[in-house]
Design a protein around this motif. Structure first.
Motif, mmCIF file in Angstrom:
data_model
loop_
_atom_site.group_PDB
_atom_site.id
_atom_site.type_symbol
_atom_site.label_atom_id
_atom_site.label_comp_id
_atom_site.label_asym_id
_atom_site.label_seq_id
_atom_site.Cartn_x
_atom_site.Cartn_y
_atom_site.Cartn_z
ATOM 1 N N ILE A 237 0.842 -1.208 0.000
ATOM 2 C CA ILE A 237 0.000 0.000 0.000
ATOM 3 C C ILE A 237 0.877 1.258 0.000
ATOM 4 C CG2 ILE A 237 -1.514 1.413 1.492
ATOM 5 C CD1 ILE A 237 -3.235 -0.590 0.266
ATOM 6 N N LEU A 238 1.934 1.235 0.792
ATOM 7 C CA LEU A 238 2.788 2.414 0.894
ATOM 8 C C LEU A 238 3.527 2.708 -0.408
ATOM 9 C CD1 LEU A 238 4.158 1.880 4.512
ATOM 10 C CD2 LEU A 238 2.669 3.746 3.738
ATOM 11 N N GLU A 239 3.857 1.633 -1.149
ATOM 12 C CA GLU A 239 4.602 1.801 -2.408
ATOM 13 C C GLU A 239 3.771 2.276 -3.578
ATOM 14 O OE1 GLU A 239 6.102 -2.063 -3.843
ATOM 15 O OE2 GLU A 239 7.260 -2.106 -1.978
ATOM 16 N N GLU A 240 2.468 1.973 -3.568
ATOM 17 C CA GLU A 240 1.696 2.109 -4.779
ATOM 18 C C GLU A 240 1.465 3.558 -5.163
ATOM 19 O OE1 GLU A 240 -0.779 -0.564 -6.395
ATOM 20 O OE2 GLU A 240 0.993 -1.764 -5.991
ATOM 21 N N GLY A 241 1.737 3.864 -6.422
ATOM 22 C CA GLY A 241 1.299 5.131 -6.978
ATOM 23 C C GLY A 241 0.041 4.828 -7.749
ATOM 24 N N THR A 265 -5.635 -10.704 -0.163
ATOM 25 C CA THR A 265 -5.735 -10.068 -1.486
ATOM 26 C C THR A 265 -7.025 -9.261 -1.609
ATOM 27 O OG1 THR A 265 -4.603 -12.033 -2.313
ATOM 28 C CG2 THR A 265 -5.528 -10.529 -3.967
ATOM 29 N N ALA A 266 -8.120 -9.833 -1.128
ATOM 30 C CA ALA A 266 -9.417 -9.135 -1.194
ATOM 31 C C ALA A 266 -9.381 -7.844 -0.362
ATOM 32 C CB ALA A 266 -10.541 -10.053 -0.710
ATOM 33 N N ILE A 267 -8.794 -7.935 0.814
ATOM 34 C CA ILE A 267 -8.675 -6.740 1.671
ATOM 35 C C ILE A 267 -7.840 -5.676 0.965
ATOM 36 C CG2 ILE A 267 -7.757 -5.869 3.866
ATOM 37 C CD1 ILE A 267 -8.317 -8.776 4.979
ATOM 38 N N PHE A 268 -6.742 -6.132 0.364
ATOM 39 C CA PHE A 268 -5.880 -5.206 -0.374
ATOM 40 C C PHE A 268 -6.648 -4.519 -1.508
ATOM 41 C CE2 PHE A 268 -3.091 -4.347 -3.975
ATOM 42 C CZ PHE A 268 -2.182 -3.463 -3.401
ATOM 43 N N CYS A 269 -7.423 -5.295 -2.275
ATOM 44 C CA CYS A 269 -8.169 -4.718 -3.410
ATOM 45 C C CYS A 269 -9.104 -3.608 -2.941
ATOM 46 C CB CYS A 269 -8.971 -5.796 -4.137
ATOM 47 S SG CYS A 269 -7.948 -6.940 -5.075
ATOM 48 N N PHE A 270 -9.799 -3.857 -1.836
ATOM 49 C CA PHE A 270 -10.681 -2.816 -1.281
ATOM 50 C C PHE A 270 -9.896 -1.554 -0.927
ATOM 51 C CE2 PHE A 270 -11.964 -1.183 3.019
ATOM 52 C CZ PHE A 270 -12.904 -0.269 2.556
ATOM 53 N N ILE A 290 -14.049 -4.065 -7.092
ATOM 54 C CA ILE A 290 -14.435 -5.372 -7.643
ATOM 55 C C ILE A 290 -13.762 -5.600 -8.998
ATOM 56 C CG2 ILE A 290 -16.379 -6.725 -8.556
ATOM 57 C CD1 ILE A 290 -18.058 -5.765 -6.287
ATOM 58 N N GLN A 291 -13.743 -4.567 -9.828
ATOM 59 C CA GLN A 291 -13.113 -4.716 -11.145
ATOM 60 C C GLN A 291 -11.619 -5.036 -10.995
ATOM 61 O OE1 GLN A 291 -14.265 -1.600 -13.922
ATOM 62 N NE2 GLN A 291 -12.531 -2.082 -15.270
ATOM 63 N N TYR A 292 -10.988 -4.366 -10.055
ATOM 64 C CA TYR A 292 -9.561 -4.629 -9.798
ATOM 65 C C TYR A 292 -9.351 -6.063 -9.311
ATOM 66 C CZ TYR A 292 -4.839 -3.930 -7.906
ATOM 67 O OH TYR A 292 -3.498 -4.028 -7.632
ATOM 68 N N ALA A 293 -10.190 -6.499 -8.371
ATOM 69 C CA ALA A 293 -10.069 -7.866 -7.834
ATOM 70 C C ALA A 293 -10.186 -8.897 -8.956
ATOM 71 C CB ALA A 293 -11.140 -8.109 -6.772
ATOM 72 N N ILE A 294 -11.159 -8.712 -9.838
ATOM 73 C CA ILE A 294 -11.368 -9.669 -10.925
ATOM 74 C C ILE A 294 -10.192 -9.638 -11.896
ATOM 75 C CG2 ILE A 294 -12.858 -10.236 -12.908
ATOM 76 C CD1 ILE A 294 -15.232 -9.190 -11.177
ATOM 77 N N SER A 295 -9.606 -8.461 -12.093
ATOM 78 C CA SER A 295 -8.511 -8.333 -13.061
ATOM 79 C C SER A 295 -7.269 -9.122 -12.624
ATOM 80 C CB SER A 295 -8.152 -6.861 -13.278
ATOM 81 O OG SER A 295 -7.396 -6.369 -12.184
ATOM 82 N N LEU A 296 -7.217 -9.511 -11.355
ATOM 83 C CA LEU A 296 -6.070 -10.301 -10.888
ATOM 84 C C LEU A 296 -6.160 -11.757 -11.337
ATOM 85 C CD1 LEU A 296 -5.706 -8.950 -7.219
ATOM 86 C CD2 LEU A 296 -4.538 -8.155 -9.284
ATOM 87 N N ILE A 303 -12.450 -13.975 -4.873
ATOM 88 C CA ILE A 303 -11.747 -12.753 -4.461
ATOM 89 C C ILE A 303 -12.627 -11.537 -4.769
ATOM 90 C CG2 ILE A 303 -9.632 -11.377 -4.706
ATOM 91 C CD1 ILE A 303 -8.144 -14.001 -5.302
ATOM 92 N N GLY A 304 -13.333 -11.589 -5.910
ATOM 93 C CA GLY A 304 -14.290 -10.525 -6.235
ATOM 94 C C GLY A 304 -15.390 -10.433 -5.179
ATOM 95 N N SER A 305 -15.898 -11.580 -4.773
ATOM 96 C CA SER A 305 -16.988 -11.609 -3.799
ATOM 97 C C SER A 305 -16.534 -11.101 -2.427
ATOM 98 C CB SER A 305 -17.527 -13.039 -3.686
ATOM 99 O OG SER A 305 -18.558 -13.109 -2.736
ATOM 100 N N MET A 306 -15.370 -11.555 -1.987
ATOM 101 C CA MET A 306 -14.883 -11.112 -0.666
ATOM 102 C C MET A 306 -14.555 -9.615 -0.682
ATOM 103 S SD MET A 306 -12.758 -14.427 0.800
ATOM 104 C CE MET A 306 -11.419 -14.376 -0.381
ATOM 105 N N THR A 307 -13.990 -9.145 -1.796
ATOM 106 C CA THR A 307 -13.730 -7.709 -1.947
ATOM 107 C C THR A 307 -15.043 -6.928 -1.906
ATOM 108 O OG1 THR A 307 -11.780 -8.161 -3.318
ATOM 109 C CG2 THR A 307 -12.728 -5.953 -3.476
ATOM 110 N N GLY A 308 -16.036 -7.446 -2.619
ATOM 111 C CA GLY A 308 -17.348 -6.786 -2.662
ATOM 112 C C GLY A 308 -18.004 -6.706 -1.292
#
Ligand code: R7I
Ligand code: MG
Ligand code: MG
Ligand code: MG
Length: 347
Positions: A237-241, A265-270, A290-296, A303-308
């Protein structure tokens, strides 16, 4: 504010449903290529656009089990493990082709075979007695959080017991606990204030530290795999631009059917989706998550469902595009379940 809370209950169950439905056709894909990400973008755009007639997008085992979980809590007013087992089994035999994990089916067969006289052995016998570490307990956990959102100890207790019907491996159970606690944290935060991702992760680390110590009563020498993954997530999280670094996320956090390599991963996507992500064109952070989670790719429905479930518990139903929701099977039923859980939890 009760009307906000009600909207968050709906957001969480509808988020779980949407992530499952939309992720299902990408399950087992590799991480999406640029071309496939564009197809995903257009598909979301179309579903959010003016209503058009199309067959509903069907949900999978993730939502089937989430539905049973919610219905059992509502109808019995508590965790009744035999009632829950019967619902899981009945729902599986009514619709066996919902994409269940290949081996959890053995548990359903054994439960039916022993006429629910021995509820716990079938799950314990999985994988030569070590139990499953799949994400099947985590994927269905959101209703439990809603049911006892105010009582942390009760939440942990119910999640443990409900998980053990199918998943007894520590990693499978603790993954369900982590997902449940993430949904609870989201539910209790104000969506009109900026969320501090680092604080969110630190709260989870603090809780998982205790949970992973408690597991075996063996103290700090025990490995704490979820705590480790959460610490790694913090550095990501700290690294991401604005760049999305999907390869790195998948490499480090994972996108598999293992709870350890899908719940974090789901927590991260959120958390990541609060800010813009290259290649995802939307102003809506719920959709972005959700779109990001699915793109993985990988276990995209789960992962989409848990993120959602986590994102919906934070943002509430207001952030969910109604047209998109209309395209998902049983969305009215899921909203109704959320309302009934809300009534039970706030009575
Ligand atoms: O966990 P589970 O219900 O599966 C959920 C997944 C989600 O992606 C759903 O969308 C659906 O597609 O299935 O079902 P399990 O069969 O208990 O676990 C899933 C898989 O994890 C198993 O089929 C194994 O491949 C793997 N697995 C294990 N492999 C070796 N040793 C789980 N536990 C073990 C283990 O202990
Ligand atoms: Mg599924
Ligand atoms: Mg075990
Ligand atoms: Mg899946």
């Amino acid at each position: 504010d009760l009307s906000l809370l009600k909207s968050k209950f709906r957001g969480s169950l509808l988020g779980a449903l949407i992530g499952d439905c939309l992720g299902s056709s990408y399950e087992n894909e590799e991480i999406l290529t640029t071309g496939m990400k564009l197809i995903l973008q257009r598909s979301f755009d179309k579903l959010e656009g003016p209503m058009f007639k199309a067959p509903v997008i069907q949900f999978t085992d993730d939502s089937a089990m989430t539905y049973s979980m919610a219905k059992s809590l509502i109808d019995t007013g508590e965790l009744d493990i035999i009632d829950l087992a019967k619902r899981f089994v009945k729902s599986y035999y009514q619709e066996p082709n919902r994409g269940y994990g290949p081996l959890v089916v053995t548990v359903f067969q054994k439960l039916r075979g022993n006429k629910f006289m021995d509820i716990l052995s079938p799950a314990k016998e999985q994988f030569n007695g070590q139990g499953s570490w799949g994400n099947g307990a985590a994927m269905r956990v959101a209703p439990i959080t809603l049911f006892c959102y105010q009582n942390y100890d009760k939440l942990l207790d119910i999640v443990r017991k409900a998980s053990q019907l199918t998943h007894t491996h520590k990693v499978g159970v603790d993954g369900a606990i982590l997902q449940a606690v993430a949904v609870q944290q989201s539910l209790l935060l104000n969506p009109n204030e900026e969320l501090n991702a680092i604080n969110f992760i630190d709260d989870l680390i603090h809780k998982m530290n205790q949970i992973e110590i408690d597991d075996d009563g063996l103290g700090l020498s025990e490995p704490q795999p979820y705590k480790v993954q959460l610490s790694v997530m913090k550095s990501l999280i700290l690294e991401e631009g604005e760049e999305s670094h999907e390869e790195k996320v998948v490499q480090i956090l994972g996108n598999s059917v293992s709870a350890l390599y899908s719940v974090p991963t789901a927590i991260f996507c959120f958390l990541r989706a609060q800010k813009p992500i290259t290649g995802i064109q939307t102003e809506n952070p719920f959709r972005r998550a959700i779109q990001y989670a699915i793109s993985l790719g990988g276990d995209a429905d789960t992962i989409g469902s848990m993120t959602g479930a986590i994102a919906g518990a934070f943002y509430g139903e207001e952030k969910i595009n109604p047209n998109l929701l209309q395209h998902c099977e049983a969305s009215d039923e899921f909203r109704n379940l959320a309302d009934q859980l809300f009534n039970a939890a706030t009575a």
